[in-house]
Design a protein around this motif. Structure first.
Motif, PDB file in Angstrom:
ATOM      1  N   LYS A   1       0.855  -1.188   0.000  1.00  0.00           N
ATOM      2  CA  LYS A   1       0.000   0.000   0.000  1.00  0.00           C
ATOM      3  C   LYS A   1       0.886   1.231   0.000  1.00  0.00           C
ATOM      4  N   ILE A   2       0.651   2.110  -0.971  1.00  0.00           N
ATOM      5  CA  ILE A   2       1.429   3.335  -1.120  1.00  0.00           C
ATOM      6  C   ILE A   2       0.516   4.517  -0.813  1.00  0.00           C
ATOM      7  N   ASP A   3       0.828   5.232   0.270  1.00  0.00           N
ATOM      8  CA  ASP A   3       0.038   6.398   0.666  1.00  0.00           C
ATOM      9  C   ASP A   3       0.713   7.653   0.140  1.00  0.00           C
ATOM     10  N   PHE A   4       0.044   8.308  -0.814  1.00  0.00           N
ATOM     11  CA  PHE A   4       0.493   9.615  -1.295  1.00  0.00           C
ATOM     12  C   PHE A   4      -0.245  10.693  -0.499  1.00  0.00           C
ATOM     13  N   ALA A   5       0.108  11.925  -0.682  1.00  0.00           N
ATOM     14  CA  ALA A   5      -0.517  13.019   0.084  1.00  0.00           C
ATOM     15  C   ALA A   5      -2.009  13.120  -0.190  1.00  0.00           C
ATOM     16  N   GLU A   6      -2.399  13.029  -1.452  1.00  0.00           N
ATOM     17  CA  GLU A   6      -3.796  13.243  -1.827  1.00  0.00           C
ATOM     18  C   GLU A   6      -4.537  11.952  -2.172  1.00  0.00           C
ATOM     19  N   ASN A   7      -3.841  10.813  -2.271  1.00  0.00           N
ATOM     20  CA  ASN A   7      -4.500   9.573  -2.660  1.00  0.00           C
ATOM     21  C   ASN A   7      -3.654   8.379  -2.223  1.00  0.00           C
ATOM     22  N   TRP A   8      -4.160   7.184  -2.467  1.00  0.00           N
ATOM     23  CA  TRP A   8      -3.387   5.977  -2.148  1.00  0.00           C
ATOM     24  C   TRP A   8      -3.721   4.872  -3.134  1.00  0.00           C
TER      25      TRP A   8
END
Length: 462
Positions: A414-421
């Motif tokens: 799971k990759i959590d970006f600032a605005e989405n994942w």
């Protein structure tokens, strides 16, 4: 054709060759492995197991095979016949049974069936227990009972009514409050046992029911996974009937999705968000969902002063973390509500009652309720697996590609970006890689999913 062996049970397609599909021989072998494990686990001579099934076409055949196998091991069987997954789960402790088996392939199409295995609490087995059963099935070292020690079969078809009574008895469910609102609801039971169980509950709550595909024939009128692309009929019916909302369940009634009064999807991710909003508004506490579930549950939990935690995908993983964190409600973003006040299992009947209480107390329309929650949009896509694909290597490559981001490897990547994942994982129930994304618009979620799929295919040389 496919046979999938996992810690949660055995799942496969009907027909074909043994060991490659869920044939009668495979059903007997895995039922015998479960019964053999249970005798050792329980540490006593006389055992009792609860069995129930959904309405799929192969259900009666598989049930006869499984029941007879357990009887042959000397185990007594409580046969619920046509039932739901949560109904079997509550029946196990009520019957003081030593375990349970639910015969259902959940959201899979009609050619599939499965044995889902429970312990004495009516909860799914953990990884270690599941692995032991798979080992026993491979060894095929079973010791069946002699004729004087065969098990017995007791039929009990009252448990869907008992289940309804259990829901009505929950402290946060007030039938009179719901009855006064005179709700009108369309129910899509996908021609399985939900077409019986959900209307029973709604009738008891004084809700007017419009039935759609509620005959338990096992002939699913559409793909039984409750996703938007499969639910055009009920979306149209809710508007035509001027109903307050629609209810959709999967064949074994552990997943729950709502259709808003305007015929739009409420969003299966928001089933848990709404039910948690109601429960947290009455009782302070924490929540848990899995890594593939919406951030909206975290937002609603924090609004009520609670703490949110994420677990690996799989009901047993969510339940384990719920117990560890004293969560008062939790579940999965696929519309699975787990409310410990009832039992530790996903339950569409419990979810329906909690949602009706929320609507009765808040007032307004379902569309207005949905608009009141944090707005996230998800894309749920998949890549079909082929034997030559090294899934683990693909996931490692994606992890390395995004190692500078906030990455979790608790379950897949799971990759959590600032605005989405984005969450990438190999399915436990189908030969696919699941690609789930969430963003602040549907376009952004779809674009992220498509981009990631392109990157995976490039790495795999597809």
């Amino acid at each position: 054709m496919t046979l999938i062996k996992s810690i949660s049970g055995i799942r496969g397609t009907i027909g074909g060759a043994t060991n490659d599909n869920l044939t009668p021989i495979d059903a007997v072998k895995f039922a015998a492995a479960y019964g053999t494990w249970l005798k050792d686990y329980a540490g006593k001579d006389k055992l009792k197991v609860v069995i129930g099934r959904d309405a799929r076409l192969s259900g009666e055949m598989i049930q006869n095979l499984v029941v007879s196998t357990l009887v042959g091991l000397g185990i007594d069987v409580i046969d619920l016949g046509l039932s739901t997954t949560p109904t079997v789960e509550i029946a196990v402790p009520l019957e003081k049974a030593d375990g349970g088996i639910i015969l259902t392939a959940s959201h899979n199409p009609k050619q599939w069936n499965a044995l889902k295995l429970l312990n004495e609490k009516g909860e799914f087995l953990n990884a270690e227990e599941g692995a032991k059963i798979l080992e026993l099935a491979e060894e095929e070292d079973f010791n069946f009972a002699e004729v004087d020690n065969l098990g017995t079969i007791t039929t009990n078809d009252a448990y869907m009514d008992i289940h309804v009574d259990e829901v009505l008895a929950l402290p946060l469910v007030d039938a009179e409050v719901i009855r006064e609102k005179k709700f009108k609801v369309v129910v899509d039971g996908v021609n399985s046992s939900g077409g019986i169980a959900i209307p029973k509950l709604l009738d008891a709550l004084g809700v007017e029911v419009v039935k759609l595909y509620c005959e338990p024939t096992g002939h699913f009128p559409h793909n039984p996974e409750p996703l938007k692309e499969h639910l055009g009929d009920i979306c149209k019916k809710v508007v035509e009937e001027q109903a307050d909302f629609g209810i959709v369940v999967d064949p074994d009634v552990d997943r729950l999705a709502f259709i808003s009064n305007d015929g739009e999807m409420f969003g299966e991710e928001y089933t848990l968000v709404a039910c948690a909003d109601y429960v947290l508004g009455k009782t302070k506490g924490n929540t848990v969902s899995n890594l593939s579930s919406s951030r909206a549950l975290r937002d609603v939990t924090e609004k009520h002063g609670g703490t949110y935690e994420a677990a690996a995908v799989g009901e047993v993983n969510v339940v384990t973390k719920m117990k560890a964190n004293n969560a008062i409600i939790g579940g999965e973003g696929n519309g699975g509500i787990i409310y410990p006040e009832s039992h530790y299992g996903r339950d569409a009947l419990v979810g329906t009652a909690l949602f009706l209480m929320l609507m009765a107390e808040k007032g307004g329309t379902v569309a207005e309720l949905r608009a009141s929650y944090p707005s996230y949009f998800m894309s749920k896509k998949k890549i079909q697996l082929t034997p030559e694909l090294d899934v683990d290597a693909l996931l490692v490559a994606m992890h390395n590609k995004y190692k500078d981001e906030d990455v979790s490897t608790i379950d897949g990547v799971k990759i959590d970006f600032a605005e989405n994942w984005v969450h990438l994982r190999k399915s436990n129930t189908e030969p696919i890689i699941r690609i789930y994304t969430e963003a602040k618009s549907q376009i952004a979620a779809d674009e992220l999913a498509d981009r990631i799929i392109g990157e995976i295919k490039e790495i795999a040389g597809l």
